[in-house]
Write a protein that holds these residues in place. Structure first.
Motif, mmCIF file in Angstrom:
data_model
loop_
_atom_site.group_PDB
_atom_site.id
_atom_site.type_symbol
_atom_site.label_atom_id
_atom_site.label_comp_id
_atom_site.label_asym_id
_atom_site.label_seq_id
_atom_site.Cartn_x
_atom_site.Cartn_y
_atom_site.Cartn_z
ATOM 1 N N ASP A 90 43.486 -8.179 16.131
ATOM 2 C CA ASP A 90 43.135 -8.194 17.638
ATOM 3 C C ASP A 90 42.596 -6.849 17.880
ATOM 4 N N THR A 91 42.433 -6.123 17.225
ATOM 5 C CA THR A 91 41.782 -4.585 17.132
ATOM 6 C C THR A 91 40.356 -4.849 17.573
ATOM 7 N N ALA A 92 40.052 -4.397 18.688
ATOM 8 C CA ALA A 92 38.711 -4.717 19.252
ATOM 9 C C ALA A 92 38.437 -4.056 20.528
ATOM 10 N N MET A 93 37.464 -4.140 21.390
ATOM 11 C CA MET A 93 36.978 -3.732 22.558
ATOM 12 C C MET A 93 37.084 -5.034 23.441
ATOM 13 N N TYR A 94 37.753 -4.973 24.546
ATOM 14 C CA TYR A 94 37.766 -6.058 25.276
ATOM 15 C C TYR A 94 37.101 -5.780 26.782
ATOM 16 N N TYR A 95 36.046 -6.507 27.195
ATOM 17 C CA TYR A 95 35.466 -6.386 28.615
ATOM 18 C C TYR A 95 35.845 -7.419 29.542
ATOM 19 N N CYS A 96 36.001 -7.232 30.851
ATOM 20 C CA CYS A 96 36.187 -8.132 31.651
ATOM 21 C C CYS A 96 34.690 -8.160 32.430
ATOM 22 N N VAL A 97 34.544 -9.323 32.790
ATOM 23 C CA VAL A 97 33.079 -9.821 33.233
ATOM 24 C C VAL A 97 33.286 -10.664 34.437
ATOM 25 N N ARG A 98 32.349 -10.406 35.520
ATOM 26 C CA ARG A 98 32.246 -11.399 36.749
ATOM 27 C C ARG A 98 31.172 -12.285 36.610
ATOM 28 N N GLN A 99 31.430 -13.488 36.847
ATOM 29 C CA GLN A 99 30.471 -14.551 36.916
ATOM 30 C C GLN A 99 30.065 -14.625 38.149
ATOM 31 N N PRO A 100 28.774 -14.721 39.012
ATOM 32 C CA PRO A 100 28.355 -14.695 40.093
ATOM 33 C C PRO A 100 28.325 -16.219 40.635
ATOM 34 N N ALA A 101 27.908 -17.134 39.810
ATOM 35 C CA ALA A 101 27.952 -18.682 40.170
ATOM 36 C C ALA A 101 29.299 -19.150 40.266
ATOM 37 N N MET A 102 29.453 -20.162 41.500
ATOM 38 C CA MET A 102 30.699 -20.992 41.504
ATOM 39 C C MET A 102 30.998 -21.687 40.488
ATOM 40 N N VAL A 103 29.899 -22.513 40.125
ATOM 41 C CA VAL A 103 30.014 -23.467 39.099
ATOM 42 C C VAL A 103 30.023 -22.825 37.579
ATOM 43 N N LEU A 104 30.946 -23.476 36.817
ATOM 44 C CA LEU A 104 30.896 -23.026 35.490
ATOM 45 C C LEU A 104 29.989 -23.752 34.732
ATOM 46 N N PRO A 105 29.445 -23.316 33.447
ATOM 47 C CA PRO A 105 29.377 -21.867 33.196
ATOM 48 C C PRO A 105 28.123 -21.155 33.638
ATOM 49 N N GLY A 106 28.271 -19.639 33.667
ATOM 50 C CA GLY A 106 26.967 -18.922 34.381
ATOM 51 C C GLY A 106 27.182 -17.774 33.526
ATOM 52 N N TYR A 107 26.114 -16.961 33.992
ATOM 53 C CA TYR A 107 25.855 -15.572 33.363
ATOM 54 C C TYR A 107 26.842 -14.539 33.774
#
Lengths: 121, 106
Positions: A90-107
């Motif tokens: 589990d050693t890693a960098m973890y990023y949280c991200v925001r998806q701007p679209a209401m519908v999955l999936p999105g960028y």
């Protein structure tokens, strides 16, 4: 200004539990999906899962289902990623991200600064 | 799962060069493709979404094209700030990233 601010680096031992956080600001936290992305040392990006803080609808990558838990507390505009029993892998960098679209999936338009998790005995 | 394959893995170029990175999907993803730039020790940054739409604030020397299974990211005139690793990402079903292309100084 939209910001995702993550909690600080963690050093843990195998078998320990951990919960890292991601606080959103500058936008309506309950109206955008928040996801988590893993980057192992020297490697590429992997999508782990995503949550809609408005109703806590959560989806997981099959690779991470059952390995982690994603949650959110909309009262404090914060999303979480947690492990019940960490492994060295589990050693890693973890990023949280925001998806701007209401519908999955999105960028993903905004990324947190990352939380480095190191698991070592 | 949809696999994304980038080429080349590493690219050596000089300031001012025109640079092209290719990303291929294992099945059609329409135009549901994004490109990100990552510098060492930093989070990725969105450059392009929906294959060719430039994210606000991103210099116009970056452009994206393609649809279906083949996509390209082009930097029209490479600048010193552009030396980084670039990732493509499909968001058709659900999300996968390419392995990355490192753009190095020649």
């Amino acid at each position: 200004e939209v910001q995702l601010v993550q909690s600080g680096a963690e050093v843990k031992k195998p078998g320990e539990s951990l919960k890292i956080s991601c606080k959103g600001s500058g936008y309506s936290f309950t109206s955008y999906w928040i996801g988590w992305v893993r980057q192992m040392p020297g490697k590429g990006l992997e999508w782990m899962g995503i949550i809609y803080p408005g109703d806590s609808d959560t989806r997981y990558s099959p690779s991470f289902q059952g390995q982690v838990t994603i949650s959110a507390d909309k009262s404090i505009s914060t999303a979480y990623l947690q492990w019940s029993s960490l492994k060295a892998s589990d050693t890693a960098m973890y990023y949280c991200v925001r998806q701007p679209a209401m519908v999955l999936p999105g960028y993903f338009d905004y990324w947190g600064q990352g939380t480095l998790v190191t698991v070592s005995s | 799962d949809i696999q994304m394959t980038q080429s080349p893995s590493t690219l050596s170029a000089s300031v001012g060069d025109r640079v092209t990175i290719t990303c291929r999907a294992s099945q059609s993803i329409s135009s549901w493709l994004a490109w990100y730039q990552q510098k060492p020790g930093k989070a990725p940054k969105l450059l392009i979404y929906k294959a060719s739409s430039l994210e606000s604030g991103v210099p116009s020397r970056f452009s994206g094209s393609g649809s279906g299974t083949e996509f390209t990211l082009t930097i029209s005139s490479l600048q010193p700030d552009d030396f980084a690793t670039y990732y493509c990402q499909q968001y058709n079903s659900p999300w996968t990233f390419g392995q990355g292309t490192k753009v190095e100084i020649k």
